[in-house]
Design a protein around this motif. Structure first.
Motif, PDB file in Angstrom:
ATOM      1  N   ASP A 240       0.831  -1.205   0.000  1.00  0.00           N
ATOM      2  CA  ASP A 240       0.000   0.000   0.000  1.00  0.00           C
ATOM      3  C   ASP A 240       0.866   1.256   0.000  1.00  0.00           C
ATOM      4  O   ASP A 240       2.110   1.184  -0.024  1.00  0.00           O
ATOM      5  CB  ASP A 240      -0.995  -0.009   1.160  1.00  0.00           C
ATOM      6  CG  ASP A 240      -0.337   0.083   2.532  1.00  0.00           C
ATOM      7  OD1 ASP A 240       0.838   0.494   2.629  1.00  0.00           O
ATOM      8  OD2 ASP A 240      -1.013  -0.243   3.534  1.00  0.00           O
ATOM      9  N   ASN A 244       3.002  -0.912   3.865  1.00  0.00           N
ATOM     10  CA  ASN A 244       2.557  -2.188   4.419  1.00  0.00           C
ATOM     11  C   ASN A 244       2.410  -3.208   3.294  1.00  0.00           C
ATOM     12  O   ASN A 244       1.930  -2.881   2.207  1.00  0.00           O
ATOM     13  CB  ASN A 244       1.213  -2.033   5.132  1.00  0.00           C
ATOM     14  CG  ASN A 244       1.289  -1.076   6.297  1.00  0.00           C
ATOM     15  OD1 ASN A 244       2.049  -1.282   7.236  1.00  0.00           O
ATOM     16  ND2 ASN A 244       0.503  -0.006   6.228  1.00  0.00           N
ATOM     17  N   TYR A 246       0.868  -6.963   1.955  1.00  0.00           N
ATOM     18  CA  TYR A 246      -0.241  -7.894   2.142  1.00  0.00           C
ATOM     19  C   TYR A 246       0.091  -9.157   1.358  1.00  0.00           C
ATOM     20  O   TYR A 246       0.489  -9.078   0.185  1.00  0.00           O
ATOM     21  CB  TYR A 246      -1.552  -7.271   1.671  1.00  0.00           C
ATOM     22  CG  TYR A 246      -1.846  -5.977   2.390  1.00  0.00           C
ATOM     23  CD1 TYR A 246      -2.562  -5.967   3.574  1.00  0.00           C
ATOM     24  CD2 TYR A 246      -1.353  -4.767   1.907  1.00  0.00           C
ATOM     25  CE1 TYR A 246      -2.806  -4.778   4.253  1.00  0.00           C
ATOM     26  CE2 TYR A 246      -1.582  -3.580   2.586  1.00  0.00           C
ATOM     27  CZ  TYR A 246      -2.300  -3.598   3.751  1.00  0.00           C
ATOM     28  OH  TYR A 246      -2.531  -2.417   4.435  1.00  0.00           O
ATOM     29  N   ARG A 256      -2.124 -12.403   5.131  1.00  0.00           N
ATOM     30  CA  ARG A 256      -1.227 -11.884   6.159  1.00  0.00           C
ATOM     31  C   ARG A 256      -0.880 -10.427   5.855  1.00  0.00           C
ATOM     32  O   ARG A 256      -0.934  -9.971   4.705  1.00  0.00           O
ATOM     33  CB  ARG A 256       0.075 -12.706   6.202  1.00  0.00           C
ATOM     34  CG  ARG A 256      -0.092 -14.211   6.165  1.00  0.00           C
ATOM     35  CD  ARG A 256      -0.580 -14.800   7.448  1.00  0.00           C
ATOM     36  NE  ARG A 256       0.375 -14.723   8.544  1.00  0.00           N
ATOM     37  CZ  ARG A 256       1.362 -15.608   8.730  1.00  0.00           C
ATOM     38  NH1 ARG A 256       1.538 -16.603   7.867  1.00  0.00           N
ATOM     39  NH2 ARG A 256       2.170 -15.501   9.768  1.00  0.00           N
ATOM     40  N   LYS A 257      -0.524  -9.685   6.882  1.00  0.00           N
ATOM     41  CA  LYS A 257      -0.066  -8.307   6.744  1.00  0.00           C
ATOM     42  C   LYS A 257       1.341  -8.208   7.309  1.00  0.00           C
ATOM     43  O   LYS A 257       1.619  -8.727   8.394  1.00  0.00           O
ATOM     44  CB  LYS A 257      -1.004  -7.340   7.484  1.00  0.00           C
ATOM     45  CG  LYS A 257      -0.623  -5.868   7.330  1.00  0.00           C
ATOM     46  CD  LYS A 257      -1.651  -4.964   8.014  1.00  0.00           C
ATOM     47  CE  LYS A 257      -1.312  -3.488   7.821  1.00  0.00           C
ATOM     48  NZ  LYS A 257      -2.300  -2.599   8.467  1.00  0.00           N
ATOM     49  N   THR A 259       4.106  -5.436   8.344  1.00  0.00           N
ATOM     50  CA  THR A 259       4.186  -4.002   8.645  1.00  0.00           C
ATOM     51  C   THR A 259       5.615  -3.603   8.991  1.00  0.00           C
ATOM     52  O   THR A 259       6.241  -4.235   9.854  1.00  0.00           O
ATOM     53  CB  THR A 259       3.270  -3.657   9.833  1.00  0.00           C
ATOM     54  OG1 THR A 259       1.943  -4.095   9.538  1.00  0.00           O
ATOM     55  CG2 THR A 259       3.277  -2.164  10.111  1.00  0.00           C
ATOM     56  N   MET A 270      -4.419 -11.224   8.962  1.00  0.00           N
ATOM     57  CA  MET A 270      -5.613 -10.395   8.812  1.00  0.00           C
ATOM     58  C   MET A 270      -6.892 -11.211   8.793  1.00  0.00           C
ATOM     59  O   MET A 270      -7.892 -10.839   9.409  1.00  0.00           O
ATOM     60  CB  MET A 270      -5.542  -9.580   7.516  1.00  0.00           C
ATOM     61  CG  MET A 270      -4.607  -8.405   7.516  1.00  0.00           C
ATOM     62  SD  MET A 270      -4.810  -7.467   5.980  1.00  0.00           S
ATOM     63  CE  MET A 270      -6.430  -6.719   6.228  1.00  0.00           C
ATOM     64  N   VAL A 297      -4.252  -4.191  -3.249  1.00  0.00           N
ATOM     65  CA  VAL A 297      -4.755  -3.302  -2.200  1.00  0.00           C
ATOM     66  C   VAL A 297      -5.085  -1.951  -2.810  1.00  0.00           C
ATOM     67  O   VAL A 297      -4.364  -1.448  -3.677  1.00  0.00           O
ATOM     68  CB  VAL A 297      -3.723  -3.160  -1.051  1.00  0.00           C
ATOM     69  CG1 VAL A 297      -2.404  -2.592  -1.546  1.00  0.00           C
ATOM     70  CG2 VAL A 297      -4.288  -2.336   0.101  1.00  0.00           C
ATOM     71  N   VAL A 303      -8.174  -5.033   0.831  1.00  0.00           N
ATOM     72  CA  VAL A 303      -7.361  -6.020   0.131  1.00  0.00           C
ATOM     73  C   VAL A 303      -8.279  -6.905  -0.713  1.00  0.00           C
ATOM     74  O   VAL A 303      -9.250  -7.478  -0.208  1.00  0.00           O
ATOM     75  CB  VAL A 303      -6.564  -6.884   1.129  1.00  0.00           C
ATOM     76  CG1 VAL A 303      -5.730  -7.925   0.389  1.00  0.00           C
ATOM     77  CG2 VAL A 303      -5.670  -6.012   1.989  1.00  0.00           C
ATOM     78  N   PRO A 318      -9.755  -3.161   6.083  1.00  0.00           N
ATOM     79  CA  PRO A 318      -8.655  -2.980   7.043  1.00  0.00           C
ATOM     80  C   PRO A 318      -8.948  -3.598   8.401  1.00  0.00           C
ATOM     81  O   PRO A 318      -8.027  -3.941   9.140  1.00  0.00           O
ATOM     82  CB  PRO A 318      -8.517  -1.461   7.130  1.00  0.00           C
ATOM     83  CG  PRO A 318      -9.003  -0.960   5.807  1.00  0.00           C
ATOM     84  CD  PRO A 318     -10.131  -1.884   5.445  1.00  0.00           C
TER      85      PRO A 318
END
Length: 673
Positions: A240, A244, A246, A256-257, A259, A270, A297, A303, A318
């Motif tokens: 994004d 971040n 994804y 999954r995220k 960060t 997520m 995203v 997503v 989100p």
């Protein structure tokens, strides 16, 4: 004081001006027909954009005249051009559906750098495009990451042909093992879903490769930081605007995220539940996926997921709320249509542009989706201006908004100049373009572009009388049946249930009294009866004449002093819930007549409710997936006060229940800005 009793609602977004309706409470009688709320299915409408579904080939052309061989990766740039990884080629599709070959040669695999058709790829899968129009490619069977300029010049950014592995390094010193998904951020860093290494890797613009998360060669599902996190064959990755990542963690069936946190990368889950497949909409671990491959995203952090094994396209907010946009679980096909009418064949990639179009590559085609009108969350379109030599020469869409049923006004403000005018173009509820009518003059700075919001319908409301029945002191594990008193007898209402709580509530139509309903145990217990036998003034025997039912313990037995005697006593024996015998424990004395025997009643034969009168508010003409607030005022023109918290309808109708106690008054439904 009015109190909100209950509502049906899900979390959603808000972004509108006020739209309200007021209704005086004139009467509580009557019946209102209700429309059931829809599920979490959030349909998008998909139509074929380029290629002929199910017909492979390599021909350039427009729309269905073009042919794709095996499109497996898709990306879209800020101008709406779509790029496709198509086996040994990289294809480009303009916003008008014109397909050309940017690099590679159809039907000829290889590993050569070069320009246009002189370059070679060997199963080009994942693609990503940066702001300058450079396309990054996961050249899967070559195990390399390639870069293609807008002119079609192909170079190898990292990895080496034949050097299969998971080693970090620079350029050809790094190795990949059949990489699949790629993404690129605003700084030109490329992120790779290294499925066969079960890691997420980064390639800088200088070709430096590092592993951000996961451990090469070790699979798992643990969240954590860096190498403490584990993946199981992640095939898709997206990034994004804030950096971040994804990830479609394919074999784990999760999204999954990843960060950034300082120099580290923190992995969380997520949505989905590791190692559990399925097709369930829901929040977080309650949702289910089936081998998701591709992710994308949008600018709001939603997503989009190509749920390959389910043949569906999904969306994760989100907050982790998963909905299905299109496709039908377990059904393969290439039909155009909305929601479940649109069909896919194991879609492996998905992309979303700034306007809001969703692109999917599958089965020799690229298809394009847009939110169905009246279903998407309405939001304002946004855009930026381009100024050249004091003139506003273009307006560029940054977000096409959603829910436009009208052509909105466009304002060009500030920037020091004057006279610039533009008009919006709307299709499928989205602002897809803003065309200049007049460039104006003397703009020394970039002006702001303001696009009017979508129009919002005004809600309607109907009222019906209801009663809330509240029962307490239920015996856990006992079967109960709700009954209503009609025509001198109690009749069953609905199905019997087994009590898992000591309380039970039920809404019923009309105005009920405290004896209009009861909650009876089922089967309904029956009273047991017995008679005494007297000999020479003594009670010598008791005979059970009706064994009853529903007895859980031995009931108390009382021998009345009727018959002139006294002091006779007895006990009962229970088996299978019935009284099977009465044993005389004391014969008493002086009985000249036969006394009555009283056996205590079985427990909890029926419970009576506490009744609360409520109003059912049936609200219509709502905008699905936007936020509303129910308000009350005791008199016309009086101050409005909130009833409960905001609600988000999932269809054009919604039902609220309000305590009918206190004075009558007025209600309104306010659209939250």
């Amino acid at each position: 004081m009015k109190t909100l009793i209950s509502r049906t609602w899900v979390l959603g977004m808000k972004n509108r001006n006020l739209a309200a309706t007021a209704l005086a409470l004139l009467a509580l009688a009557g019946t209102v027909t209700q429309t059931p709320a829809q599920s979490t299915y959030t349909p998008y409408a998909f139509t074929n954009f380029a290629g002929m579904p199910g017909v492979s080939g390599s021909a350039d052309g427009t729309g269905s005249a073009a042919r794709f061989n095996s499109p497996s990766g898709v990306a879209v740039d800020s101008a709406g051009n779509v790029f496709v990884g198509d086996s040994s080629c990289i294809r480009k599709v303009t916003p008008d559906g014109v397909v050309t070959t940017l690099a590679g040669l159809a039907g000829t695999g290889g590993h050569a750098d070069g320009t246009g058709s002189a370059a070679r790829f060997n199963i080009a899968t994942g693609v990503a495009v940066d702001s300058a129009g450079n396309v990054f490619v996961a050249d899967t069977d070559n195990s390399t990451i390639r870069e293609v300029t807008p002119e079609g010049v192909v170079t190898t950014l990292a990895g080496v042909w034949g050097g299969y592995g998971c080693e970090d390094g620079t350029g050809s010193a790094a190795s990949f093992a059949w990489p699949y998904g790629v993404a690129v951020d605003s700084a030109g860093n490329v992120y790779v879903a290294a499925a066969n290494c079960s890691t997420i890797r980064e390639v800088t613009p200088m070709g430096v490769v590092t592993t951000l998360a996961g451990q090469a060669g070790r699979v798992g599902s643990a969240d954590g930081t860096g190498t403490n996190a584990l993946f199981h064959s992640p095939y898709g990755v997206a990034v994004d605007g804030t950096g971040n990542l994804y990830v479609a963690d394919t074999v784990n069936n999760t999204i999954r995220k990843v960060t950034p946190f300082g120099t580290n990368w923190v992995v969380t889950t997520m949505a989905g539940l590791a190692q559990v497949s399925g097709s369930v909409d829901g929040t977080g671990s309650a949702a289910r996926f089936n081998e998701p491959f591709g992710v994308a995203v949008d600018g709001r952090g939603n997503v989009f997921v190509a749920d390959t094994g389910n043949n569906t396209i999904r969306m994760v907010t989100p907050g982790g709320v998963v909905t299905t946009l299109a496709g039908l679980t377990g059904t393969r096909g290439t039909n155009d249509g909305a929601g479940g009418a649109a069909l896919f064949v194991n879609p492996t990639s998905v992309a979303v542009d700034s306007v809001g179009y969703v692109f999917v590559a599958d089965n020799a085609r690229v298809t394009r989706g847009t939110p169905c009108p009246g279903v998407c969350v309405p939001r304002d379109a946004t855009a930026t201006a381009t100024v050249v030599n004091g003139f506003v020469v273009a307006v560029n869409i940054t977000d096409g908004g959603c829910g436009y049923t009208n052509t909105p006004t466009v304002w060009i403000t500030g920037g020091g100049g004057t006279g610039a005018q533009a008009v919006a173009v709307v299709a499928n509820g989205l602002v897809i373009a803003v065309n200049m009518l007049d460039t104006g003059h003397n703009y020394t700075n970039t002006p702001a572009i303001v696009i009017a919001p979508p129009l919002i319908p005004q809600p309607t409301m109907g009222i019906a009388a209801m009663s809330l029945l509240s029962f307490s002191n239920l015996a856990l594990g006992t079967n109960y049946q709700l009954q209503s008193f009609v025509g001198g007898a109690f009749l069953n209402v609905g199905a019997a249930f087994n009590a898992v709580s000591s309380t039970f509530t039920q809404l019923v139509s009309g105005t009920a009294g405290p004896i209009s309903y009861r909650l009876a145990t089922t089967p309904v217990p029956e009273q047991a009866y017995a008679t005494a036998q007297v000999v020479n003034g003594f009670v010598v025997e008791a005979t059970v004449t009706s064994s009853g039912s529903g007895y859980t313990t031995n009931p108390t037995v009382t021998i009345l002093s009727q018959g002139g005697g006294s002091n006779a006593t007895a006990i009962a024996t229970v088996s299978g819930g019935s009284v099977t015998g009465i044993t005389i424990t004391s014969t008493g004395i002086g009985y000249t007549n036969t006394p009555a025997i009283i056996i205590a009643s079985p427990p909890a034969m029926a419970l009576c409710p506490v009744v609360t009168q409520v109003m059912e508010l049936d609200i219509g003409n709502l905008y699905p997936y936007d936020n509303y607030q129910l308000e009350f005022a005791p008199v016309a023109g009086g101050a409005w006060s909130n009833l409960g918290i905001p609600f988000t309808p999932t269809s054009t109708t919604d039902t609220q229940h309000v305590d009918a106690g206190g004075d009558a008054g007025f209600f309104q439904v306010k659209y939250l800005p």
